[in-house]
Design an enzyme around this catalytic site. Sequence first.
Site, mmCIF file in Angstrom:
data_model
loop_
_atom_site.group_PDB
_atom_site.id
_atom_site.type_symbol
_atom_site.label_atom_id
_atom_site.label_comp_id
_atom_site.label_asym_id
_atom_site.label_seq_id
_atom_site.Cartn_x
_atom_site.Cartn_y
_atom_site.Cartn_z
ATOM 1 N N GLU A 111 0.857 -1.196 0.000
ATOM 2 C CA GLU A 111 0.000 0.000 0.000
ATOM 3 C C GLU A 111 0.892 1.245 0.000
ATOM 4 O OE1 GLU A 111 -3.358 1.131 0.033
ATOM 5 O OE2 GLU A 111 -2.362 3.069 0.267
ATOM 6 N N HIS A 171 -33.853 -7.473 22.047
ATOM 7 C CA HIS A 171 -32.793 -8.161 22.779
ATOM 8 C C HIS A 171 -32.846 -9.640 22.466
ATOM 9 C CE1 HIS A 171 -30.037 -9.139 26.011
ATOM 10 N NE2 HIS A 171 -30.882 -10.090 26.389
#
Length: 464
Positions: free
Chosen positions: A206, A443
Site C-alpha cells: 500500500e 434483545h
Amino acid sequence: MKDISTKLLVIGGGPGGYVAAIRAGQLGIPTVLVEGERLGGTCLTIGCIPSKALIHAAHEFERAQHQAGGSPLGIRVQSPSLDIAQTVRWKDGIVHRLSGGVGALLRKAGVQVIQGWAHIEDGKTVRVEPAEGEAVRVRCEHLLLATGSAPVELPMLPFGGPVVSSTGALSPESLPRRLVVVGAGYIGLELGMAYRKLGAEVAVVEAAQRILPGYDEELTQPVLDALEKSGVVLHLGCSVQGYDAQHGVHVRSARADEFALPADRVLVAVGRKPCTTGFGMESLQLDMAGRFVAVDAQCRTSMRNVWAIGDLTGDPMLAHRAMAQGEVVAEVIAGKARRFEPMAIPAVCFTDPEVVVVGRTPGEARAAGLDCIDAAFPFAANGRAMTLAATKGFVRVVARRDNHLIVGWQAVGQGVAELSAAFTLSIEMGARLEDVAGTIHAHPTLGEAVQEAALRALGHAIHI
Ligand code: FAD
Ligand code: NAD
C-alpha cells in the site's frame, strides 16, 4: 441501419442505468436502455455481488477449518477441502440469476433493452452496434450517461497473465499459493482477506502509511488486528516497481529499500476510473469535474437534456449512490421536483470485521466547525456479540452538543453492515440522541449497541 425514437435513452445497464430505466418505465416514459455487456453492470456481474459471494464462501471455509482444529463451541468436523471451481460456479449462478432478474424487471416496466455498444453521435442521437444483427440509430429527447467505471491499471504492472484486476480475482480457475495485493483499499482488503481465508499466502503493498486510508484509525484498528492475526503481511508506505515470474513483485519502501515479494498472482486494486472515452462522449464537450462528468443536484450535465449518474460522476463510487441518482433523474424527467441531496450515503467495507461509516466522523465534524459529542459502545459488552463469538469492535455515534442532532454513525465488527440501514435512516429523519436512546431495541441483538452508544453520549449507558 434501423432507426428508432424514444423519450429517454440510457447508456449503461449497471445499478445507475437500470434503476433509472425501471423508474422511468414505471412513470410511463418511453425508455430504451443500451448495455454492451451484461445487465447489472459492474455491481451485479463483476463487483458488489460476486465479491460478497466469494467473501462468504471464504468465511465458511475458514470456519470449517477452525472447527476442524477444535472448536470452543464443541463442534467437531473433519478437515475440510475446497473445490474452487464449484465455488466460482455457485457465485456465477447468483450473478446469472440477478442479471436475468434485472432483465425481467426492465421488461415489466416496459423498457426496451438493446444489447450492444452505444456510440454517441450527438446529444440526441446514439448509434448502437449490436453483437449480432443490424446496427440501430436511436434518437432521444433525453440522454442519460451511466457508463460506470473501470479498474485503474498501473503502467509497471499491466493487467494480463498473473497480474489481475478484481474481475480476474473474482473468477479464479485455481487458487494462487502466494498472492500479492497492490492497494489496501476496499477491493484489496475485501478480496485479500477472502483469498487468505481460502488458503493463499497474502502480502499487501500500500502506498499510504495505513490501510483503508479513507477511514479513521480507530475504526480500522480492528481490521488491522485481524489482518495481522490471519497472517496477511502488510507493506505500508511502499510503491511497486514491476513484476517478474521468477522474483515476484518488485517493491520500494519509503526509505528507498528495494525488495521482491514472491507471487504467482498479483491483484492490482488501486482505484477505479470513470468510463468517459471510446464511445463518442468527448464530442459532447461536457464540463468535467476532474476526471468525472460534472453534474448538478439533479444530475444534469452542462448540456441540456444530457444527464449523468453513478461512477461516471465521481465519489463515492458506490452502487447505492448510483441507484439513488438514477431514480432522481427518472423522476425529474417525469416532471417531479426531485434533487439528489442525501443527508448521508452509507459506506460499508466488507472486511472481517466489517466497517460502516455513515455521515460525519468525529474528525470530520470538528473539521466542519461543528461542536460535537461522540461516544462508542463496545461489542465486548453486548450479549448477542458474545453468543456470536464476535466481541471485537464497537458502534460510535456523533451528535451536535447543542441540540443532540445525530450527524454520524460508525461501526466496526462482525455483521455491522446490516446496521447501516438504521444509521442512515436516523440521520435522514433528523433523529436526536434521545430518539435512538428512547427506542426499544430487540434483545439480544447487535442493534442494542446502537441504543447504548446513544445512551452513552447522553451520559447514562446501562450496560457499561
Ligand atoms: P457500472 O455498474 O459500472 O455499469 C456501467 C455499465 O455500462 C456496464 O455494464 C458497462 O458494460 C456499460 N457500458 C459502458 N459503456 C457503454 C457503452 N458505450 N455502451 C453500452 N454499455 C456501456 N459498491 C457498493 O456500493 N458496494 C459494494 O460492496 C461494492 N463492491 C464492489 C466490489 C468490486 C470488486 C468492484 C469492482 C466494485 C464494487 N462496488 C461496490 C462499486 C460498484 O460496483 C459501483 O459503484 C457501481 O457498479 C456503479 O454503478 P454504475 O451504474 O455507475 O456503473
Ligand atoms: P480504493 O480507492 O478503495 O483503494 C485503493 C488503494 O490503493 C488506496 O488505499 C490507495 O492509497 C492505494 N494505492 C493507489 N495507488 C497505489 C500504488 N501505486 N501502489 C500501492 N497502493 C496504491 O480503490 P479500490 O479498492 O480499487 O476500489 C475502487 C472503488 O470501488 C472504491 O473506491 C469503491 O468506491 C468501490 N468499492 C466499494 C466496495 C464497497 O462498498 N464495499 C467494495 C469494493 C469496491
